[in-house]
Structure formats: C-alpha cells, structure tokens
Design a protein around this motif. Structure first.
Motif, PDB file in Angstrom:
ATOM      1  N   ARG A 174      30.588  68.996   5.513  1.00  0.00           N
ATOM      2  CA  ARG A 174      30.731  69.480   6.896  1.00  0.00           C
ATOM      3  C   ARG A 174      31.968  68.892   7.592  1.00  0.00           C
ATOM      4  O   ARG A 174      32.426  69.447   8.577  1.00  0.00           O
ATOM      5  N   ARG A 175      32.522  67.824   7.058  1.00  0.00           N
ATOM      6  CA  ARG A 175      33.763  67.247   7.591  1.00  0.00           C
ATOM      7  C   ARG A 175      34.995  67.704   6.792  1.00  0.00           C
ATOM      8  O   ARG A 175      36.112  67.319   7.114  1.00  0.00           O
ATOM      9  N   SER A 176      34.782  68.526   5.767  1.00  0.00           N
ATOM     10  CA  SER A 176      35.882  68.925   4.880  1.00  0.00           C
ATOM     11  C   SER A 176      36.752  70.017   5.492  1.00  0.00           C
ATOM     12  O   SER A 176      36.338  70.758   6.391  1.00  0.00           O
ATOM     13  N   ALA A 177      37.955  70.135   4.945  1.00  0.00           N
ATOM     14  CA  ALA A 177      38.864  71.206   5.359  1.00  0.00           C
ATOM     15  C   ALA A 177      38.259  72.569   5.038  1.00  0.00           C
ATOM     16  O   ALA A 177      38.421  73.524   5.815  1.00  0.00           O
ATOM     17  N   LEU A 178      37.555  72.678   3.919  1.00  0.00           N
ATOM     18  CA  LEU A 178      36.938  73.944   3.542  1.00  0.00           C
ATOM     19  C   LEU A 178      35.925  74.385   4.590  1.00  0.00           C
ATOM     20  O   LEU A 178      35.937  75.539   5.031  1.00  0.00           O
ATOM     21  N   PHE A 179      35.055  73.491   5.010  1.00  0.00           N
ATOM     22  CA  PHE A 179      34.079  73.829   6.047  1.00  0.00           C
ATOM     23  C   PHE A 179      34.799  74.209   7.336  1.00  0.00           C
ATOM     24  O   PHE A 179      34.406  75.161   8.016  1.00  0.00           O
TER      25      PHE A 179
END
Length: 95
Positions: free
Chosen positions: A66-71
């Motif tokens: 949820r903290r990723s660039a993808l999310f």
C-alpha cells in the motif's frame, strides 16, 4: 496469512476501463513481496460490482504494498472509476 477483500462498485460504463486496468496490473501486484494470491470476483446479481481477493504473508507485507509506487499508480486510477466508496477488510483464518 492475511486475507484481504476489497469490494468495488462501478458505474456500469466504467467496468471495461476497470477490467483493462486490472488486467494490466495483476501480474505486477502478484509479484509484490508477500503477495501469495490474487483473484478478481464479479457479483452474480450486480455485474458492475467486483471484489479483489488476495492473500498476503502478513499485515506488514500488505502495508508495504500500500506504500509502493505500484499501489500509488493503480489505486488512484481505480478510485476514479468507482460509483461508491470501496469497502475493504482484512481477515485471518479462525482457529
């Protein structure tokens, strides 16, 4: 293992855009550290309602996603297509 269910209600006209977004993203989501499974479900009575069902190693793995660039790419694009707020919850197997 943490099970995550997210219920998504779309305007029927937005369903094709959501499905294209999901199909373009699902392999990358499955490759996230700690993601062990991902499925997309469609409601049988309301075909514009979908659920994502995923298995995560633990809450920390889900939080990292949820903290990723993808999310940060996928969730805002999905949210713009929603007709109602998403309903999300996490559960573990009892017993």
């Amino acid at each position: 293992m943490l099970l995550r269910i997210v219920r998504l209600t779309f305007d029927p006209a937005q369903v094709p855009a959501f499905l294209a977004l999901f199909r373009a993203s699902e392999a990358r989501i499955r490759q996230q550290p700690g993601c062990q499974h991902l499925e997309l479900w469609q409601d049988t009575d309301q075909p514009h309602v979908y659920c994502t069902y995923s298995h995560w190693l633990d809450a920390a793995a889900l939080d990292a996603y949820r903290r990723s660039a993808l999310f940060g790419e996928v969730w805002p694009a999905t949210k713009r297509l929603l007709a109602a707020p998403a309903q999300a919850f996490s559960v573990v197997r009892a017993g």
